[in-house]
Design an enzyme around this catalytic site. Structure first.
Site, PDB file in Angstrom:
ATOM      1  N   HIS A  28      66.335  72.669  44.422  1.00 42.09           N
ATOM      2  CA  HIS A  28      65.004  73.040  44.915  1.00 42.09           C
ATOM      3  C   HIS A  28      64.320  74.043  43.992  1.00 42.09           C
ATOM      4  O   HIS A  28      64.773  75.173  43.844  1.00 42.09           O
ATOM      5  CB  HIS A  28      65.105  73.603  46.333  1.00 42.09           C
ATOM      6  CG  HIS A  28      65.646  72.612  47.305  1.00 42.09           C
ATOM      7  ND1 HIS A  28      66.960  72.628  47.703  1.00 42.09           N
ATOM      8  CD2 HIS A  28      65.060  71.568  47.933  1.00 42.09           C
ATOM      9  CE1 HIS A  28      67.151  71.632  48.553  1.00 42.09           C
ATOM     10  NE2 HIS A  28      66.028  70.976  48.703  1.00 42.09           N
ATOM     11  N   CYS A  70      67.565  70.310  59.984  1.00 39.96           N
ATOM     12  CA  CYS A  70      67.295  69.514  58.788  1.00 39.96           C
ATOM     13  C   CYS A  70      68.450  69.780  57.829  1.00 39.96           C
ATOM     14  O   CYS A  70      69.104  70.806  57.912  1.00 39.96           O
ATOM     15  CB  CYS A  70      66.021  69.972  58.076  1.00 39.96           C
ATOM     16  SG  CYS A  70      64.571  70.144  59.096  1.00 39.96           S
ATOM     17  N   GLU A 116      59.886  70.369  48.143  1.00 44.02           N
ATOM     18  CA  GLU A 116      60.826  69.464  48.801  1.00 44.02           C
ATOM     19  C   GLU A 116      60.378  68.067  48.413  1.00 44.02           C
ATOM     20  O   GLU A 116      59.180  67.759  48.418  1.00 44.02           O
ATOM     21  CB  GLU A 116      60.800  69.617  50.324  1.00 44.02           C
ATOM     22  CG  GLU A 116      61.673  70.722  50.831  1.00 44.02           C
ATOM     23  CD  GLU A 116      63.174  70.474  50.701  1.00 44.02           C
ATOM     24  OE1 GLU A 116      63.595  69.574  49.935  1.00 44.02           O
ATOM     25  OE2 GLU A 116      63.939  71.203  51.340  1.00 44.02           O
ATOM     26  N   GLU A 118      61.974  64.406  49.342  1.00 38.69           N
ATOM     27  CA  GLU A 118      63.112  63.838  50.053  1.00 38.69           C
ATOM     28  C   GLU A 118      62.864  62.447  50.625  1.00 38.69           C
ATOM     29  O   GLU A 118      61.791  62.152  51.125  1.00 38.69           O
ATOM     30  CB  GLU A 118      63.503  64.759  51.214  1.00 38.69           C
ATOM     31  CG  GLU A 118      63.935  66.131  50.758  1.00 38.69           C
ATOM     32  CD  GLU A 118      64.339  67.042  51.893  1.00 38.69           C
ATOM     33  OE1 GLU A 118      65.141  67.958  51.632  1.00 38.69           O
ATOM     34  OE2 GLU A 118      63.861  66.868  53.035  1.00 38.69           O
ATOM     35  N   TRP A 164      56.761  68.727  57.064  1.00 42.22           N
ATOM     36  CA  TRP A 164      57.461  67.510  57.463  1.00 42.22           C
ATOM     37  C   TRP A 164      57.540  67.394  58.978  1.00 42.22           C
ATOM     38  O   TRP A 164      57.401  66.307  59.517  1.00 42.22           O
ATOM     39  CB  TRP A 164      58.851  67.412  56.824  1.00 42.22           C
ATOM     40  CG  TRP A 164      59.811  68.497  57.217  1.00 42.22           C
ATOM     41  CD1 TRP A 164      60.639  68.520  58.303  1.00 42.22           C
ATOM     42  CD2 TRP A 164      60.039  69.715  56.523  1.00 42.22           C
ATOM     43  NE1 TRP A 164      61.365  69.687  58.333  1.00 42.22           N
ATOM     44  CE2 TRP A 164      61.027  70.436  57.247  1.00 42.22           C
ATOM     45  CE3 TRP A 164      59.527  70.279  55.357  1.00 42.22           C
ATOM     46  CZ2 TRP A 164      61.492  71.685  56.836  1.00 42.22           C
ATOM     47  CZ3 TRP A 164      59.991  71.519  54.951  1.00 42.22           C
ATOM     48  CH2 TRP A 164      60.962  72.203  55.692  1.00 42.22           C
TER      49      TRP A 164
END
Length: 181
Positions: A28, A70, A116, A118, A164
């Site tokens: 990250h 998460c 992020e 993903e 998210w």
């Protein structure tokens, strides 16, 4: 995972196929590579959603409210096992009745220069136990019925909720997957 083991993040290509791993501290940053993750929305027996506030010391999206848990499945680890591992580690909870809600979810988001990026299937399930958060992971938590959760998300501006979580909640609703209380 033992205290001496290193958490590895599974890197993936655009099709979601594993192409390698990197130690978590190297993943990250401002140019985060695409990698595997999961998001889980866990409910108590009364149908209330457990939402968590990310600890202020987290590298990614610190201090933001988000879904229950998460994380990242390790190499060869299925999502259900990873979700159970993280729920136990972060919150001291057991997980049950897990079902995939948004299998193809993918996102990219940036906050304070950290990205992020993903492939992040979303799951709904139940939890058992009383939350006992690890303060390095979770700064606060609440139990909310779905309507109260969504009202808070839609009324609180700025960086209160993880991007998210906001998007996933809308998609869960649009797919007609909101669990009955």
């Amino acid at each position: 995972m033992t205290a001496t083991s290193e958490e590895l993040i599974v890197l993936v290509d655009d099709d979601g196929t594993a192409i390698g791993t990197l130690p978590k501290p190297l993943v990250h940053h401002g140019e985060t590579p695409l990698h595997r993750a999961f998001s889980a929305y866990l409910f108590d027996d009364a149908g209330r959603l457990l939402v968590t506030r990310r600890a202020a010391g987290k590298q990614t999206f610190p201090g933001m409210w988000t879904n229950t848990v998460c994380g990242h499945p390790g190499p060869g680890e299925d999502d259900a096992t990873a979700i159970a591992r993280r729920a136990e580690f972060e919150l001291g909870l057991r997980v049950g009745d897990l079902r995939e809600a948004l299998p193809g979810y993918r996102y990219r988001a940036e906050f304070r220069g950290v990205v992020e990026n993903e492939v992040c299937p979303v799951y709904l399930g139940r939890f058992a136990g009383t939350p006992s958060p690890d303060p390095a992971e979770v700064g606060d938590w609440r139990l909310l019925d779905w309507a109260a959760f969504r009202r808070r998300q839609e009324s609180e501006d700025g960086d209160t909720w993880s991007p998210w979580c906001r998007e996933q909640a809308r998609l869960i609703e649009a797919a007609g997957l909101v669990p009955a209380a």
